[in-house]
Design a protein around this motif. Structure first.
Motif, short mmCIF file in Angstrom:
data_model
loop_
_atom_site.label_atom_id
_atom_site.label_comp_id
_atom_site.label_asym_id
_atom_site.label_seq_id
_atom_site.Cartn_x
_atom_site.Cartn_y
_atom_site.Cartn_z
N ILE A 1 0.84 -1.21 0.00
CA ILE A 1 0.00 0.00 0.00
C ILE A 1 0.87 1.25 0.00
O ILE A 1 0.61 2.23 -0.72
CB ILE A 1 -0.95 0.00 1.21
N ALA A 2 1.94 1.25 0.81
CA ALA A 2 2.86 2.40 0.85
C ALA A 2 3.50 2.61 -0.53
O ALA A 2 3.64 3.75 -1.01
CB ALA A 2 3.93 2.19 1.91
N GLN A 3 3.88 1.51 -1.18
CA GLN A 3 4.48 1.61 -2.50
C GLN A 3 3.48 2.17 -3.52
O GLN A 3 3.82 3.00 -4.37
CB GLN A 3 4.97 0.23 -2.95
N LEU A 4 2.22 1.71 -3.42
CA LEU A 4 1.19 2.22 -4.32
C LEU A 4 0.94 3.70 -4.10
O LEU A 4 0.72 4.45 -5.05
CB LEU A 4 -0.11 1.43 -4.13
N ASN A 5 0.95 4.14 -2.84
CA ASN A 5 0.77 5.56 -2.54
C ASN A 5 1.86 6.40 -3.20
O ASN A 5 1.60 7.47 -3.76
CB ASN A 5 0.78 5.79 -1.03
N LYS A 6 3.11 5.89 -3.15
CA LYS A 6 4.21 6.61 -3.81
C LYS A 6 4.01 6.65 -5.32
O LYS A 6 4.25 7.66 -5.97
CB LYS A 6 5.54 5.93 -3.47
N GLU A 7 3.56 5.51 -5.87
CA GLU A 7 3.34 5.46 -7.31
C GLU A 7 2.24 6.42 -7.74
O GLU A 7 2.35 7.09 -8.78
CB GLU A 7 2.99 4.03 -7.73
N ILE A 8 1.17 6.50 -6.95
CA ILE A 8 0.07 7.42 -7.27
C ILE A 8 0.55 8.86 -7.18
O ILE A 8 0.22 9.70 -8.03
CB ILE A 8 -1.12 7.18 -6.33
N GLN A 9 1.36 9.17 -6.16
CA GLN A 9 1.90 10.53 -6.02
C GLN A 9 2.82 10.87 -7.20
O GLN A 9 2.74 11.96 -7.77
CB GLN A 9 2.68 10.65 -4.70
N THR A 10 3.67 9.91 -7.58
CA THR A 10 4.55 10.12 -8.73
C THR A 10 3.74 10.28 -10.01
O THR A 10 4.07 11.10 -10.88
CB THR A 10 5.51 8.92 -8.89
N LEU A 11 2.65 9.52 -10.10
CA LEU A 11 1.78 9.62 -11.27
C LEU A 11 1.17 11.01 -11.39
O LEU A 11 1.08 11.57 -12.49
CB LEU A 11 0.67 8.56 -11.16
N ASP A 12 0.78 11.58 -10.26
CA ASP A 12 0.22 12.93 -10.27
C ASP A 12 1.26 13.95 -10.74
O ASP A 12 0.95 14.86 -11.53
CB ASP A 12 -0.27 13.31 -8.87
N LEU A 13 2.50 13.80 -10.25
CA LEU A 13 3.55 14.73 -10.66
C LEU A 13 3.83 14.61 -12.15
O LEU A 13 4.01 15.62 -12.85
CB LEU A 13 4.83 14.44 -9.86
N ARG A 14 3.88 13.39 -12.64
CA ARG A 14 4.14 13.19 -14.06
C ARG A 14 2.98 13.69 -14.93
O ARG A 14 3.19 14.17 -16.03
CB ARG A 14 4.40 11.71 -14.34
N GLU A 15 1.77 13.57 -14.39
CA GLU A 15 0.62 14.08 -15.14
C GLU A 15 0.70 15.59 -15.27
O GLU A 15 0.39 16.16 -16.32
CB GLU A 15 -0.68 13.67 -14.48
N ASN A 16 1.13 16.27 -14.19
CA ASN A 16 1.30 17.72 -14.25
C ASN A 16 2.35 18.09 -15.30
O ASN A 16 2.18 19.05 -16.07
CB ASN A 16 1.72 18.27 -12.88
N GLU A 17 3.44 17.31 -15.32
CA GLU A 17 4.49 17.56 -16.32
C GLU A 17 3.95 17.33 -17.72
O GLU A 17 4.25 18.10 -18.65
CB GLU A 17 5.67 16.63 -16.05
N LEU A 18 3.13 16.29 -17.88
CA LEU A 18 2.54 16.01 -19.19
C LEU A 18 1.61 17.14 -19.62
O LEU A 18 1.61 17.56 -20.78
CB LEU A 18 1.77 14.69 -19.14
N GLN A 19 0.81 17.66 -18.70
CA GLN A 19 -0.10 18.76 -19.02
C GLN A 19 0.68 20.00 -19.43
O GLN A 19 0.27 20.73 -20.35
CB GLN A 19 -1.01 19.07 -17.82
N ASN A 20 1.81 20.25 -18.76
CA ASN A 20 2.65 21.39 -19.14
C ASN A 20 3.19 21.23 -20.56
O ASN A 20 3.23 22.19 -21.35
CB ASN A 20 3.82 21.54 -18.16
#
Length: 241
Positions: A158-177
């Motif tokens: 679960i902790a690993q998934l939380n990190k992956e979801i957080q990283t996914l959000d950051l990458r999505e912001n980069e993709l939107q930029n």
């Protein structure tokens, strides 16, 4: 001011002809002034219509074309690097996995609590019962250790998934930029593409306008002055006299 008073510019009706006259005591100066004025007019006309912006717009178009290509390449490199093509699907999958892990963790934690209670109860009854009870206690302890290990593993996942979801959000912001950068460059490219076409058409028209002026009849030194009109003045003098 005196020059303006002595100058007359008149458009001939139903034609594109402009008639220019200038009065001066010196007939040579009068003719020279008219011809010089026409030359200045033609020069000014050429300056006005030869001020082409086509080359400037073409340079800007080329620059924004390169920026657009660069931003598109950056987006493609980003997708290839992180193997991401649909953030929405990946987020949905990650959240589903987390929900399943949360449910499994709660079940495992409940089982741990039940086993702990069972072991305490069995230990309290060990003195009163036979050897079978001791074996059952050992089995329960082994199962407890297994469930505790399972719970720890689930918490780690679960902790690993939380990190992956957080990283996914950051990458999505980069993709939107990156996408916004592409949209901006594409909009600028289209704008200058239209301006280049407009400037090209305008330049073609201006080339026609630049060559559309010609002098029908240059000013010549008059043979006789327009003023005074002696015969007319004598007639009027006789009449009024």
């Amino acid at each position: 001011k005196q020059f303006e008073q002595d100058l007359s510019v008149e458009g001939i009706k139903k034609s594109n002809v402009i008639q220019i006259t200038f009065r001066h005591k010196n007939p040579f100066m009068a003719a020279k002034a008219v011809n010089l004025l026409v030359d200045f007019f033609k020069e000014k006309h050429i300056q006005v219509y030869s001020d082409s912006k086509y080359s400037f717009f073409e340079q800007q178009l080329s620059a924004y074309g390169k920026k657009l290509k660069e931003s598109q390449d950056n987006l493609e490199a980003f997708k290839q690097k992180y193997h991401i093509f649909s953030f929405e699907e990946q987020r949905t999958l990650s959240l589903k996995q987390r929900t399943e892990l949360d449910t499994a963790l709660k079940i495992s934690q409940n089982q741990v609590k039940e086993l702990q209670k069972k072991i305490l109860f069995l230990k309290s009854q060990m003195e009163k019962v036979s050897e079978n009870m001791e074996r059952e206690v050992m089995n329960a302890q082994a199962e407890l250790l297994s469930q505790e290990a399972k719970s720890a593993g689930l918490r780690g996942q679960i902790a690993q998934l939380n990190k992956e979801i957080q990283t996914l959000d950051l990458r999505e912001n980069e993709l939107q930029n990156l996408k916004r950068e592409i949209a901006t460059n594409e909009r600028n490219y289209k704008t200058y593409l239209e301006k280049v076409e407009e400037a090209r058409i305008s330049e073609d028209l201006n080339q026609q306008k630049m060559t559309s002026i010609s002098m029908i009849q240059p000013a010549e030194v008059p043979v006789k002055p327009v003023k005074p009109k002696k015969a007319l003045n004598i007639v009027w003098g006789v009449i009024f006299g």
